[in-house]
Design a protein around this motif. Structure first.
Motif, PDB file in Angstrom:
ATOM      1  N   ASN A 125       0.857  -1.193   0.000  1.00  0.00           N
ATOM      2  CA  ASN A 125       0.000   0.000   0.000  1.00  0.00           C
ATOM      3  C   ASN A 125       0.888   1.237   0.000  1.00  0.00           C
ATOM      4  O   ASN A 125       2.104   1.154   0.145  1.00  0.00           O
ATOM      5  CB  ASN A 125      -0.952  -0.003   1.193  1.00  0.00           C
ATOM      6  CG  ASN A 125      -0.311   0.331   2.527  1.00  0.00           C
ATOM      7  OD1 ASN A 125      -0.886   1.031   3.346  1.00  0.00           O
ATOM      8  ND2 ASN A 125       0.898  -0.172   2.789  1.00  0.00           N
ATOM      9  N   GLY A 131      -2.264   5.020   3.285  1.00  0.00           N
ATOM     10  CA  GLY A 131      -2.711   3.645   3.091  1.00  0.00           C
ATOM     11  C   GLY A 131      -3.600   3.428   1.893  1.00  0.00           C
ATOM     12  O   GLY A 131      -4.555   2.649   1.941  1.00  0.00           O
ATOM     13  N   GLN A 132      -3.301   4.112   0.777  1.00  0.00           N
ATOM     14  CA  GLN A 132      -4.095   3.933  -0.434  1.00  0.00           C
ATOM     15  C   GLN A 132      -3.711   2.655  -1.180  1.00  0.00           C
ATOM     16  O   GLN A 132      -2.639   2.098  -0.977  1.00  0.00           O
ATOM     17  CB  GLN A 132      -3.910   5.142  -1.382  1.00  0.00           C
ATOM     18  CG  GLN A 132      -4.336   6.463  -0.802  1.00  0.00           C
ATOM     19  CD  GLN A 132      -3.188   7.213  -0.141  1.00  0.00           C
ATOM     20  OE1 GLN A 132      -2.237   6.602   0.336  1.00  0.00           O
ATOM     21  NE2 GLN A 132      -3.279   8.532  -0.107  1.00  0.00           N
ATOM     22  N   VAL A 133      -4.594   2.214  -2.065  1.00  0.00           N
ATOM     23  CA  VAL A 133      -4.351   1.032  -2.884  1.00  0.00           C
ATOM     24  C   VAL A 133      -3.186   1.291  -3.835  1.00  0.00           C
ATOM     25  O   VAL A 133      -2.949   2.430  -4.257  1.00  0.00           O
ATOM     26  CB  VAL A 133      -5.620   0.643  -3.679  1.00  0.00           C
ATOM     27  CG1 VAL A 133      -5.920   1.661  -4.779  1.00  0.00           C
ATOM     28  CG2 VAL A 133      -5.521  -0.760  -4.244  1.00  0.00           C
ATOM     29  N   CYS A 134      -2.448   0.227  -4.169  1.00  0.00           N
ATOM     30  CA  CYS A 134      -1.366   0.351  -5.143  1.00  0.00           C
ATOM     31  C   CYS A 134      -1.344  -0.904  -6.008  1.00  0.00           C
ATOM     32  O   CYS A 134      -2.194  -1.781  -5.882  1.00  0.00           O
ATOM     33  CB  CYS A 134      -0.033   0.586  -4.457  1.00  0.00           C
ATOM     34  SG  CYS A 134       0.572  -0.832  -3.518  1.00  0.00           S
ATOM     35  N   THR A 137      -1.261  -4.288  -4.036  1.00  0.00           N
ATOM     36  CA  THR A 137      -2.273  -4.595  -3.027  1.00  0.00           C
ATOM     37  C   THR A 137      -2.996  -5.893  -3.388  1.00  0.00           C
ATOM     38  O   THR A 137      -3.478  -6.042  -4.514  1.00  0.00           O
ATOM     39  CB  THR A 137      -3.304  -3.454  -2.926  1.00  0.00           C
ATOM     40  OG1 THR A 137      -2.627  -2.232  -2.592  1.00  0.00           O
ATOM     41  CG2 THR A 137      -4.352  -3.755  -1.869  1.00  0.00           C
ATOM     42  N   THR A 143      -8.103  -1.037   1.671  1.00  0.00           N
ATOM     43  CA  THR A 143      -7.193   0.089   1.830  1.00  0.00           C
ATOM     44  C   THR A 143      -8.032   1.346   2.018  1.00  0.00           C
ATOM     45  O   THR A 143      -9.266   1.302   1.970  1.00  0.00           O
ATOM     46  CB  THR A 143      -6.279   0.284   0.604  1.00  0.00           C
ATOM     47  OG1 THR A 143      -7.060   0.762  -0.497  1.00  0.00           O
ATOM     48  CG2 THR A 143      -5.572  -1.009   0.217  1.00  0.00           C
ATOM     49  N   ASN A 150     -10.009  -4.435  -2.674  1.00  0.00           N
ATOM     50  CA  ASN A 150      -9.350  -4.161  -3.943  1.00  0.00           C
ATOM     51  C   ASN A 150      -9.908  -5.081  -5.038  1.00  0.00           C
ATOM     52  O   ASN A 150      -9.802  -6.305  -4.921  1.00  0.00           O
ATOM     53  CB  ASN A 150      -7.840  -4.380  -3.802  1.00  0.00           C
ATOM     54  CG  ASN A 150      -7.089  -4.209  -5.113  1.00  0.00           C
ATOM     55  OD1 ASN A 150      -7.491  -3.436  -5.965  1.00  0.00           O
ATOM     56  ND2 ASN A 150      -6.003  -4.949  -5.260  1.00  0.00           N
ATOM     57  N   PHE A 206      -1.781  -0.734   6.379  1.00  0.00           N
ATOM     58  CA  PHE A 206      -2.371  -1.928   5.764  1.00  0.00           C
ATOM     59  C   PHE A 206      -2.988  -2.836   6.824  1.00  0.00           C
ATOM     60  O   PHE A 206      -4.073  -3.391   6.632  1.00  0.00           O
ATOM     61  CB  PHE A 206      -1.304  -2.682   4.967  1.00  0.00           C
ATOM     62  CG  PHE A 206      -1.841  -3.826   4.154  1.00  0.00           C
ATOM     63  CD1 PHE A 206      -2.465  -3.596   2.946  1.00  0.00           C
ATOM     64  CD2 PHE A 206      -1.726  -5.132   4.601  1.00  0.00           C
ATOM     65  CE1 PHE A 206      -2.966  -4.652   2.197  1.00  0.00           C
ATOM     66  CE2 PHE A 206      -2.220  -6.193   3.863  1.00  0.00           C
ATOM     67  CZ  PHE A 206      -2.844  -5.946   2.651  1.00  0.00           C
TER      68      PHE A 206
END
Length: 252
Positions: A125, A131-134, A137, A143, A150, A206
Motif C-alpha cells: 500500500n 494507506g491507499q491502494v497500489c 495490493t 485500503t 481491492n 495496511f
C-alpha cells in the motif's frame, strides 16, 4: 546473524519507521548482507525515491545515499552507474515508488539489463500517504481507497521483471532473515539487472485497514499470503488464492 550491520548506521540516527514496520528488518538484512560480503561502504551508492521505503537508506545508512524524485530512483541509479561504473549501485525503495510511479523505469531497466540491484520493500500500500491502494495490493484487501476490497489483480513483481529481462529475482518475507540476506548477496554478485522483493508488513496502515490491529496480527496476516516456491510449483505464478510465492527465480 551478527550485529556487524550496526556499524553501517549513521551515528545518532533515529530510525524513521512506525512501530512494527517491516522496513526496519529490510534495513537490517541489507546491511547484514553488505557486512557478510565484506564490501567497502565507500564503493556503494544507495538510491531511493519517495515513500516509507525511501527512508531505508537515507538517513539511516552512513554512506553515499541519493534520495530523489518520486518514481525516479532507477534512472538516477542508472545514470550514476554510467558515470562511475566502479560503483556498486543499489536502489532501495517501496512498491509504490518502484512499481506504480516508476513502473516504466523498472521494466525498461530490466529490459536493458542495467547493472544495478533493486531492492523493493513491498508493504502492499501507499503507507506514508495514508494507506491507499497500489499495484501490489492483494485482491480483496481493504485500503483507504478500496473500502469494499481491492477489485484488481496485483502485479507479481518478480514475474514482471523476469519477463522484462532481469537476470535474477527473489522474494522473501522480512521475517525470513537468512533467506533474504542470501538473496541480497546473490543479487549484488550477479552482473546486470537483479531484483529482490522484501514483503514487509505495514501494521499502521495496511494492518489496521484490514482489521489486523496488533503487530502480531498484521505479520500473521501477511505471512498467510505467501507460499514457498517448492510448494507452489514452477515459476512465481500465483495460485487461485493469490498467494505470493517466495523463493529465487532465475540466475542465468
Amino acid at each position: 546473524m551478527s550485529d556487524g550491520w550496526r556499524r553501517f548506521l549513521r551515528p545518532g540516527v533515529t530510525l524513521p519507521f512506525c512501530p512494527g514496520c517491516g522496513h526496519r528488518l529490510v534495513l537490517r538484512h541489507l546491511l547484514t548482507a553488505i557486512d557478510e560480503m565484506g564490501l567497502d561502504i565507500d564503493g556503494l551508492l544507495f538510491v531511493s525515491g519517495i515513500g516509507c521505503g525511501g527512508w531505508i537508506p537515507s538517513p539511516c545508512i552512513n554512506g553515499d545515499t541519493l534520495h530523489c524524485l518520486h518514481g525516479r530512483a532507477i534512472p538516477f541509479a542508472v545514470g550514476a552507474k554510467l558515470a562511475n561504473p566502479a560503483l556498486t549501485t543499489l536502489v532501495v525503495s517501496g512498491d509504490g515508488d518502484l512499481a506504480d510511479i516508476g513502473g516504466n523505469h523498472l521494466i525498461h531497466a530490466a529490459r536493458r539489463n542495467s547493472d544495478i540491484t533493486v531492492i523493493c520493500a513491498n508493504n502492499m500500500n501507499y503507507g506514508m500517504t495514508g494507506g491507499q491502494v497500489c499495484s501490489t495490493t492483494p485482491l480483496g484487501a481493504t485500503t483507504h481507497t478500496t473500502a469494499a476490497g481491492n477489485p484488481n489483480r496485483p502485479f507479481d513483481l518478480c514475474a514482471l521483471v523476469r519477463a522484462a529481462g532481469a537476470r535474477y529475482a527473489a522474494r522473501y518475507l522480512v521475517t525470513q532473515g537468512p533467506e533474504l540476506v542470501s538473496a541480497i548477496k546473490r543479487a549484488i554478485e550477479i552482473p546486470g539487472f537483479t531484483f529482490v522483493e522484501a514483503v514487509s508488513p505495514c501494521p499502521t496502515q495496511f494492518g489496521r485497514q484490514n482489521r489486523k490491529d496488533s503487530v502480531k496480527e498484521a505479520y500473521a496476516f501477511v505471512e498467510a499470503m505467501t507460499i514457498p516456491r517448492e510448494a507452489a510449483g514452477v515459476g512465481s505464478e500465483r495460485g487461485d488464492r493469490m498467494r505470493l510465492v517466495t523463493g529465487e527465480f532465475g540466475d542465468e
